[in-house]
Design a protein around this motif. Structure first.
Motif, PDB file in Angstrom:
ATOM      1  N   SER A 128       0.825  -1.210   0.000  1.00 35.83           N
ATOM      2  CA  SER A 128       0.000   0.000   0.000  1.00 35.83           C
ATOM      3  C   SER A 128       0.858   1.258   0.000  1.00 35.83           C
ATOM      4  CB  SER A 128      -0.925  -0.003   1.218  1.00 35.83           C
ATOM      5  OG  SER A 128      -1.719   1.155   1.239  1.00 35.83           O
TER       6      SER A 128
ATOM      7  N   VAL B  27     -11.928   0.873  -2.658  1.00 33.20           N
ATOM      8  CA  VAL B  27     -12.075   0.411  -1.284  1.00 33.20           C
ATOM      9  C   VAL B  27     -13.561   0.165  -1.087  1.00 33.20           C
ATOM     10  CG1 VAL B  27     -11.845   1.009   1.145  1.00 33.20           C
ATOM     11  CG2 VAL B  27     -10.079   1.720  -0.487  1.00 33.20           C
TER      12      VAL B  27
ATOM     13  N   CYS C 213     -11.112   8.516  -5.887  1.00 33.80           N
ATOM     14  CA  CYS C 213     -10.880   7.785  -7.129  1.00 33.80           C
ATOM     15  C   CYS C 213     -10.834   8.741  -8.321  1.00 33.80           C
ATOM     16  CB  CYS C 213     -11.982   6.764  -7.359  1.00 33.80           C
ATOM     17  SG  CYS C 213     -12.093   5.491  -6.086  1.00 33.80           S
TER      18      CYS C 213
ATOM     19  N   CYS D 118     -19.973   2.271  -5.682  1.00 37.62           N
ATOM     20  CA  CYS D 118     -18.579   2.146  -5.271  1.00 37.62           C
ATOM     21  C   CYS D 118     -18.178   0.703  -4.969  1.00 37.62           C
ATOM     22  CB  CYS D 118     -18.315   3.031  -4.051  1.00 37.62           C
ATOM     23  SG  CYS D 118     -18.577   4.795  -4.376  1.00 37.62           S
TER      24      CYS D 118
ATOM     25  N   CYS E  75     -16.319   7.854  -4.818  1.00 36.92           N
ATOM     26  CA  CYS E  75     -15.825   6.627  -4.211  1.00 36.92           C
ATOM     27  C   CYS E  75     -14.426   6.812  -3.640  1.00 36.92           C
ATOM     28  CB  CYS E  75     -15.807   5.499  -5.243  1.00 36.92           C
ATOM     29  SG  CYS E  75     -17.426   5.170  -5.980  1.00 36.92           S
ATOM     30  N   THR E  76     -14.054   5.888  -2.785  1.00 34.61           N
ATOM     31  CA  THR E  76     -12.726   5.895  -2.187  1.00 34.61           C
ATOM     32  C   THR E  76     -11.893   4.775  -2.796  1.00 34.61           C
ATOM     33  OG1 THR E  76     -13.611   6.744  -0.105  1.00 34.61           O
ATOM     34  CG2 THR E  76     -11.438   5.700  -0.025  1.00 34.61           C
ATOM     35  N   CYS E  77     -10.673   5.094  -3.145  1.00 31.62           N
ATOM     36  CA  CYS E  77      -9.755   4.118  -3.720  1.00 31.62           C
ATOM     37  C   CYS E  77      -8.494   4.026  -2.875  1.00 31.62           C
ATOM     38  CB  CYS E  77      -9.373   4.504  -5.149  1.00 31.62           C
ATOM     39  SG  CYS E  77     -10.630   4.117  -6.396  1.00 31.62           S
ATOM     40  N   ARG E  78      -7.730   3.000  -3.125  1.00 28.54           N
ATOM     41  CA  ARG E  78      -6.397   2.896  -2.534  1.00 28.54           C
ATOM     42  C   ARG E  78      -5.393   2.785  -3.674  1.00 28.54           C
ATOM     43  NH1 ARG E  78      -8.304  -2.450  -1.607  1.00 28.54           N
ATOM     44  NH2 ARG E  78      -6.998  -4.065  -2.574  1.00 28.54           N
TER      45      ARG E  78
ATOM     46  N   LYS F 217      -3.807   4.550   1.429  1.00 31.18           N
ATOM     47  CA  LYS F 217      -4.906   3.639   1.747  1.00 31.18           C
ATOM     48  C   LYS F 217      -6.275   4.204   1.389  1.00 31.18           C
ATOM     49  CE  LYS F 217      -2.509   1.116   5.389  1.00 31.18           C
ATOM     50  NZ  LYS F 217      -2.525   0.688   6.809  1.00 31.18           N
ATOM     51  N   ARG F 218      -6.450   5.515   1.444  1.00 34.36           N
ATOM     52  CA  ARG F 218      -7.759   6.096   1.144  1.00 34.36           C
ATOM     53  C   ARG F 218      -7.561   7.409   0.400  1.00 34.36           C
ATOM     54  NH1 ARG F 218     -11.710   3.356   3.870  1.00 34.36           N
ATOM     55  NH2 ARG F 218     -13.255   4.982   3.442  1.00 34.36           N
TER      56      ARG F 218
END
Length: 201
Positions: free
Chosen positions: A106, A141, A113, A151, A121-124, A109-110
């Motif tokens: 990683s 995520v 997107c 998401c 949305c939240t991506c990593r 982590k957040r």
């Protein structure tokens, strides 16, 4: 050879010609010209569209290489995750090749997107190594139980898939933002247009 001819044609002192010659050689004069490509699938390593150099003469391809392919009639860049004779699994966006899980670590982590994935949305962002190549990957995520259904990762998992002769298994670095072999299956080599040597935004 083309670099030498071009350098000789430039007026100026010898030091300047030598400098130009070195620059030309370092940028690969034997390669094709820069051309515009759809590269949103390769985010976060590339943006939506990039200028890239394509090698159309190569006859062999390696795991980890980025290639220009035709998917559903559209020319676009993807990464080779497996070649003929190999077995591949891809579960929750993580690749396992011939029983060996591809290394991921990683980076962020957040994050919000980008490109092909809903910005709500939240991506990593992770670092992944495939073959001899290390690059970054964007993945969704999964939201909480009360989160936005848009998401949720939409692509199916692939398990114990044997890549047939004359085919490659392709992935997108933008794992949830572009079609790859999880949807379209292994791609015939005749749909691979060449190896992407390098790109610039």
């Amino acid at each position: 050879m083309r670099a030498v001819v071009l350098a000789r044609s430039i007026r100026g002192d010898d030091d300047m010609k030598r400098l130009i010659l070195i620059c030309l050689l370092l940028t690969g004069c034997s390669s094709g010209p820069w051309q515009s490509m759809r590269t949103g699938a390769m985010y976060p390593n590339l943006n939506r569209n990039s200028q890239c150099v394509l090698d159309t003469q190569t006859q062999t391809y390696e795991v980890g290489q980025v290639v220009l392919v035709t998917i559903e009639g559209v020319e676009t860049a993807r990464r080779i995750a497996a070649v003929a004779g190999e077995r591949v699994d891809m579960v929750d966006g993580v690749i396992t090749r011939n029983g060996n899980k591809v290394s991921q670590s990683s980076i962020r982590k957040r994050v919000m997107c980008h490109i092909g994935v809903n910005a709500r949305c939240t991506c990593r962002i992770s670092k992944e190594t495939l073959g001899t190549r290390t690059y970054r990957v964007q993945q969704l995520v999964p939201p909480d139980l009360d989160g936005d259904a848009r998401c949720e990762p939409q692509y199916p998992d692939v398990t114990d898939l044997l890549i047939p002769k004359g085919h490659v298994f392709l992935t997108a670095d933008n794992r949830d933002g572009a079609l790859d072999s999880r949807i379209v299956g292994p791609l015939p080599l005749e749909k691979v247009l060449g190896r992407v040597e390098r790109c610039r935004y």
